[in-house]
Write a protein that holds these residues in place. Structure first.
Motif, PDB file in Angstrom:
ATOM      1  N   ARG A 150       0.880  -1.261  -0.156  1.00 35.43           N
ATOM      2  CA  ARG A 150      -0.004  -0.149   0.088  1.00 35.43           C
ATOM      3  C   ARG A 150       0.861   1.255   0.172  1.00 35.43           C
ATOM      4  N   ASN A 151       0.428   2.334  -0.628  1.00 33.79           N
ATOM      5  CA  ASN A 151       1.207   3.661  -0.606  1.00 33.79           C
ATOM      6  C   ASN A 151       1.016   4.283   0.749  1.00 33.79           C
ATOM      7  N   ARG A 152       1.483   5.457   0.977  1.00 33.58           N
ATOM      8  CA  ARG A 152       1.303   6.218   1.957  1.00 33.58           C
ATOM      9  C   ARG A 152       0.093   6.539   2.601  1.00 33.58           C
ATOM     10  N   HIS A 153      -0.841   6.442   1.513  1.00 33.96           N
ATOM     11  CA  HIS A 153      -2.239   7.183   1.877  1.00 33.96           C
ATOM     12  C   HIS A 153      -3.252   5.741   1.980  1.00 33.96           C
ATOM     13  N   ASP A 154      -2.475   4.441   2.186  1.00 27.26           N
ATOM     14  CA  ASP A 154      -3.014   3.394   2.420  1.00 27.26           C
ATOM     15  C   ASP A 154      -4.015   2.840   1.348  1.00 27.26           C
ATOM     16  N   ILE A 155      -3.629   3.433  -0.001  1.00 28.13           N
ATOM     17  CA  ILE A 155      -4.174   2.859  -1.233  1.00 28.13           C
ATOM     18  C   ILE A 155      -3.532   1.682  -1.919  1.00 28.13           C
ATOM     19  N   PRO A 156      -4.097   0.648  -1.887  1.00 24.84           N
ATOM     20  CA  PRO A 156      -3.360  -0.752  -2.565  1.00 24.84           C
ATOM     21  C   PRO A 156      -2.519  -0.343  -3.941  1.00 24.84           C
ATOM     22  N   CYS A 157      -1.171  -0.442  -3.863  1.00 23.97           N
ATOM     23  CA  CYS A 157      -0.603  -0.187  -5.164  1.00 23.97           C
ATOM     24  C   CYS A 157       0.075  -1.489  -5.927  1.00 23.97           C
ATOM     25  N   GLU A 158      -0.050  -2.505  -5.067  1.00 21.34           N
ATOM     26  CA  GLU A 158       0.323  -3.785  -5.551  1.00 21.34           C
ATOM     27  C   GLU A 158      -0.464  -4.813  -5.053  1.00 21.34           C
ATOM     28  N   ILE A 159      -0.997  -5.637  -6.207  1.00 20.31           N
ATOM     29  CA  ILE A 159      -1.961  -6.818  -5.645  1.00 20.31           C
ATOM     30  C   ILE A 159      -1.053  -8.127  -5.847  1.00 20.31           C
ATOM     31  N   LEU A 160      -1.447  -8.983  -4.959  1.00 24.70           N
ATOM     32  CA  LEU A 160      -0.759 -10.390  -4.890  1.00 24.70           C
ATOM     33  C   LEU A 160      -1.830 -11.277  -5.154  1.00 24.70           C
ATOM     34  N   GLY A 161      -1.580 -12.312  -6.230  1.00 22.06           N
ATOM     35  CA  GLY A 161      -2.427 -13.487  -6.435  1.00 22.06           C
ATOM     36  C   GLY A 161      -1.670 -14.701  -6.254  1.00 22.06           C
ATOM     37  N   THR A 162      -2.163 -15.600  -5.522  1.00 30.44           N
ATOM     38  CA  THR A 162      -1.595 -16.949  -5.601  1.00 30.44           C
ATOM     39  C   THR A 162      -2.612 -17.890  -6.208  1.00 30.44           C
ATOM     40  N   GLN A 163      -2.124 -18.928  -6.954  1.00 27.93           N
ATOM     41  CA  GLN A 163      -3.251 -19.766  -7.548  1.00 27.93           C
ATOM     42  C   GLN A 163      -2.666 -21.227  -7.419  1.00 27.93           C
ATOM     43  N   ARG A 164      -3.669 -22.096  -7.030  1.00 23.64           N
ATOM     44  CA  ARG A 164      -3.226 -23.448  -6.716  1.00 23.64           C
ATOM     45  C   ARG A 164      -4.077 -24.265  -7.788  1.00 23.64           C
ATOM     46  N   ASP A 165      -3.357 -25.288  -8.512  1.00 21.06           N
ATOM     47  CA  ASP A 165      -3.859 -26.173  -9.393  1.00 21.06           C
ATOM     48  C   ASP A 165      -4.786 -26.999  -8.853  1.00 21.06           C
ATOM     49  N   VAL A 166      -5.940 -26.971  -9.031  1.00 23.54           N
ATOM     50  CA  VAL A 166      -7.079 -28.208  -8.432  1.00 23.54           C
ATOM     51  C   VAL A 166      -7.991 -28.695  -9.524  1.00 23.54           C
ATOM     52  N   THR A 167      -7.127 -29.113 -10.850  1.00 20.60           N
ATOM     53  CA  THR A 167      -7.759 -29.734 -11.593  1.00 20.60           C
ATOM     54  C   THR A 167      -8.194 -31.111 -11.345  1.00 20.60           C
ATOM     55  N   LEU A 168      -7.183 -31.757 -10.820  1.00 25.14           N
ATOM     56  CA  LEU A 168      -7.434 -33.404 -10.449  1.00 25.14           C
ATOM     57  C   LEU A 168      -8.544 -33.406  -9.433  1.00 25.14           C
ATOM     58  N   GLU A 169      -8.180 -32.370  -8.287  1.00 24.24           N
ATOM     59  CA  GLU A 169      -9.577 -32.341  -7.391  1.00 24.24           C
ATOM     60  C   GLU A 169     -10.873 -32.192  -8.210  1.00 24.24           C
ATOM     61  N   ARG A 170     -11.022 -31.456  -9.095  1.00 25.22           N
ATOM     62  CA  ARG A 170     -12.353 -31.167  -9.698  1.00 25.22           C
ATOM     63  C   ARG A 170     -12.784 -32.391 -10.538  1.00 25.22           C
ATOM     64  N   GLN A 171     -11.683 -32.894 -11.253  1.00 24.99           N
ATOM     65  CA  GLN A 171     -11.856 -34.168 -12.106  1.00 24.99           C
ATOM     66  C   GLN A 171     -12.437 -35.200 -11.071  1.00 24.99           C
ATOM     67  N   ARG A 172     -11.846 -35.384  -9.762  1.00 24.43           N
ATOM     68  CA  ARG A 172     -12.220 -36.389  -8.901  1.00 24.43           C
ATOM     69  C   ARG A 172     -13.670 -36.334  -8.414  1.00 24.43           C
ATOM     70  N   ALA A 173     -13.765 -35.161  -8.123  1.00 26.25           N
ATOM     71  CA  ALA A 173     -15.224 -34.639  -7.515  1.00 26.25           C
ATOM     72  C   ALA A 173     -16.141 -34.931  -8.638  1.00 26.25           C
ATOM     73  N   GLU A 174     -15.861 -34.356  -9.823  1.00 26.08           N
ATOM     74  CA  GLU A 174     -16.833 -34.946 -10.815  1.00 26.08           C
ATOM     75  C   GLU A 174     -17.168 -36.247 -11.063  1.00 26.08           C
ATOM     76  N   GLU A 175     -15.923 -36.864 -10.995  1.00 24.98           N
ATOM     77  CA  GLU A 175     -16.297 -38.489 -11.151  1.00 24.98           C
ATOM     78  C   GLU A 175     -16.993 -39.010  -9.899  1.00 24.98           C
ATOM     79  N   THR A 176     -16.634 -38.316  -8.922  1.00 25.69           N
ATOM     80  CA  THR A 176     -17.489 -39.000  -7.583  1.00 25.69           C
ATOM     81  C   THR A 176     -18.917 -38.602  -7.833  1.00 25.69           C
ATOM     82  N   ARG A 177     -19.114 -37.410  -8.196  1.00 27.43           N
ATOM     83  CA  ARG A 177     -20.599 -37.081  -8.331  1.00 27.43           C
ATOM     84  C   ARG A 177     -21.338 -37.836  -9.694  1.00 27.43           C
TER      85      ARG A 177
END
Length: 688
Positions: A150-177
């Motif tokens: 954040r800058n000195r005015h407490d305005i977000p100046c940089e955003i962090l994104g973390t992403q996790r691969d959940v492809t297999l989990e979704r496939q297993r959930a769909e197969e289970t469904r």
């Protein structure tokens, strides 16, 4: 001239000093710069190593969690993707970055970033799909977006994104469904009962057929209650974790089970059920348990039908065998038994008795026959003969007391079972039947009636004991509840010790009563073991008496007469001690003033214990009831729990002894215990 030379010399000396000073300053500065440079170098080296170590740890964490990270600079409008192999950064324009994701999902990412920029949210989590790769595969990511700087005015100046691969989990959930969809289709359309338990043994599902079989009207209520597999009587001893494929047949009386051990109230079926079930555990490739499927069917109707057919066949076979055996063995049976064939002829007024069909029977005139009947039943015998002389069509079945006696000297009872025999015109010609010696059965019935009367009397005593026990338990329990409720009402703090004391007193009474009830129940069931060992009774007697008199009034004087230094006898120390302590305790509680004296003696292979009290006393009629349970004394006063003397009596009698009491109103009571035992040796006290 001289002045000029002197001045020049001074200037030369001053110049030399300045040069020396400058050289010294330069050397010192050079040394300081070298030292500072080395310090900065080592600090940078240390920081670099620390950063490398942190980067390595961050890389391992991101790799272990299959996580990627990227940042978005709000002013520069630039995305930076951080490589999890070496943490290098790759810059992307919004357009280039959007090519990594599905178009609509990238819009969701931008919308979340905008929401965080406007401080409408601190962080957001969403699931997005990637753009198709070269092979046309699409991955699914779970992205968490939050503020990095954040800058000195407490305005977000940089955003962090973390992403996790959940492809297999979704496939297993769909197969289970899909698998669960197919499972439910087969599960609910099955023509047999289908019941599913999860890996912890809890009921997870059951089909309509199973609900119909067991009368379950509201299956959702049953599922919400989390019924366990072991709640079913047939599965009580099964462990769901070690269960293998099992085929099981069971017979369960549902009405009896629900009456004694209600665990599944939703089951409304009643009566006995014959059930056949196949239990199959469901496991994955690693042999981990997913659940257990029970496929069963109700075979009650089929079994009962089979039983009826078998019973009918067995009955027909039995009847045929009985008829054949009767036809074949009738003469033999008459010879070896006390049964005889009887004919009465109204025309001749004679009674014919046959022991063998091939021989002529013995005929007895009716008057002589009546003379053989006991006077108690002669009128009954005359009535039967008159009935037959009038040729009435009714059957005759009567047992008569005769004057004859058997080998044991008992009067013989004869049972007559006759039926009229008619001719072609329907007229009674004679009466035919069987004569049996019913003496044993008659005496057995008499004895049974006596035993029944005794059993009824014991049952009445038992019911009275249970009613008294219920009353005795409720009285102190209600007192505890009553004083405990007083704490909830408005009261003075000075009253609280009184409330607490009353609660303590009544809980002690309740505890002592329960202990005595449990102990006398064990005595009634003969569960007490008696261990006879050699003990010195002289050293034990004083302690038992003193302990029994611990609650005696201070107005009462107690005396123990111990005339032995040593008296070694073979006794059950524990149970005899209980009996003497309870006897002394009862006498101590029933004596308000005066004297209590105890003594003992060994005479004629018996240990005699006598306890006297000078207070109270009662009539002989009341004294005989003192050993009954929950009985008060002659003054309608209850001493102890009401079970002290019954326990003493039961212990002494089970050890082969006797207990008795002599009592007289206003003079006191004396209790006597006589216990057979073996004496080893003794040493009397010398009386001077």
């Amino acid at each position: 001239m001289f002045t000029t030379i002197l001045t020049d010399n001074y200037m030369l000396i001053f110049s030399n000093h300045i040069y020396s000073f400058l050289i010294a300053v330069f050397l010192i500065s050079a040394i300081c710069m070298v030292v500072y440079n080395r310090i900065i170098y080592y600090r940078e080296r240390k920081i670099t190593r620390k950063v490398q170590r942190l980067n390595m740890q961050l890389t391992q964490i991101m790799d272990a969690n299959k996580t990627d990270a990227w940042t978005y600079h709000t002013k520069k409008n630039i995305y930076k993707v951080i490589s999890k192999q070496n943490l290098t950064e790759t810059l992307y324009t919004p357009f280039d970055f959007s090519q990594l994701y599905d178009r609509d999902d990238f819009k969701k990412i931008q919308k979340s970033i905008s929401s965080i920029q406007k401080r409408e949210a601190l962080s957001e989590t969403l699931t997005v799909k990637s753009a198709p790769n070269k092979d046309g595969q699409v991955k699914c990511y779970e992205i968490s977006i939050t503020v990095l700087h954040r800058n000195r005015h407490d305005i977000p100046c940089e955003i962090l994104g973390t992403q996790r691969d959940v492809t297999l989990e979704r496939q297993r959930a769909e197969e289970t469904r899909k698998l669960m969809l197919r499972y439910h289709t087969v599960f609910n359309s099955s023509l047999v009962d289908m019941i599913y338990y999860n890996a912890d043994g809890y009921l997870a599902d059951l089909n309509d057929k199973a609900c119909e079989t067991f009368g379950v009207k509201d299956p959702q209520t049953l599922l919400k209650r989390r019924m366990k597999m072991n709640d079913i009587p047939s599965y009580r001893d099964m462990d769901v974790h070690t269960l293998e494929h099992t085929q099981l047949s069971s017979i369960t009386d549902i009405s009896k089970t629900k009456a004694t051990d209600e665990r599944v109230p939703e089951v409304t079926r009643q009566g006995k059920i014959y059930y056949e079930v196949m239990l199959g555990p469901i496991r994955n490739e690693e042999n981990q348990l997913y659940g257990v499927i029970a496929a069963g069917r109700d075979i009650t109707e089929m079994v009962e039908s089979t039983h009826k057919q078998k019973n009918a066949v067995r009955l027909i076979e039995k009847r045929n065998k009985e008829i054949q055996r009767y036809i074949r063995d009738i003469n033999y049976s008459l010879k070896i038994s006390e049964a005889r064939l009887v004919n009465y002829y109204p025309d001749t007024h004679e009674l014919e008795i046959l022991s063998d069909l091939s021989e002529t029977g013995k005929r007895i005139p009716q008057l002589h026959a009546v003379e053989l009947i006991h006077s108690d039943d002669q009128s009954k015998a005359r009535h039967l003969i008159l009935h037959m002389d009038r040729r009435n069509s009714g059957k005759i079945s009567e047992t008569l007391h005769t004057k004859l006696t058997d080998k044991k000297g008992r009067d013989i009872y004869l049972s007559f079972n006759l039926m009229p025999i008619t001719n072609s015109d329907g007229l009674v010609t004679h009466y035919f039947g069987l004569l049996r010696n019913n003496t044993e059965m008659t005496y057995t019935e008499m004895q049974l009636q006596e035993e029944t009367a005794k059993a009824q009397e014991e049952e009445q005593l038992k019911n009275a004991f249970l009613q008294n026990m219920s009353y005795e338990l409720r009285v102190p329990l209600h007192a505890v509840i009553g004083f405990a409720d007083l704490f909830k009402t408005e009261h003075s703090l000075e009253d609280e010790p009184i409330f607490a004391n009353e609660i303590k007193k009544n809980t002690d009474v309740l505890l002592n009563l329960i202990n005595d009830i449990l102990f006398i129940s064990r005595l009634d069931a003969h569960m007490i073991e008696y261990n006879y060992e050699v003990h010195d009774f002289a050293t034990l007697f004083d302690g038992w008496c003193q302990h029994g008199w611990s609650n005696t009034s201070s107005n009462v004087r107690t005396i123990i007469n111990n005339s032995y230094h040593s008296l070694r006898v073979k006794i059950d120390k524990h149970n005899l001690g209980i009996a003497i302590e309870k006897l002394c305790n009862y006498i101590g509680l029933s004596t308000s003033e005066g004297l209590i004296k105890s003594r003992y003696e060994y005479l004629h292979d018996e240990l005699i214990v006598i306890v006297d009290s000078t207070d109270g006393g009662m009539d002989l009629e009341d004294a005989t009831k003192m050993f009954d349970r929950f009985v008060s004394d002659g003054k309608n006063k209850r001493n102890g729990t009401g079970l002290d003397l019954p326990i003493v009596k039961e212990i002494i009698e089970q050890m082969g002894g006797t207990i008795d009491v002599l009592s007289e109103p206003n003079k006191g009571s004396s209790f006597f215990i006589a216990l057979p035992c073996e004496m080893i040796d003794f040493e009397r006290k010398i009386v001077i």
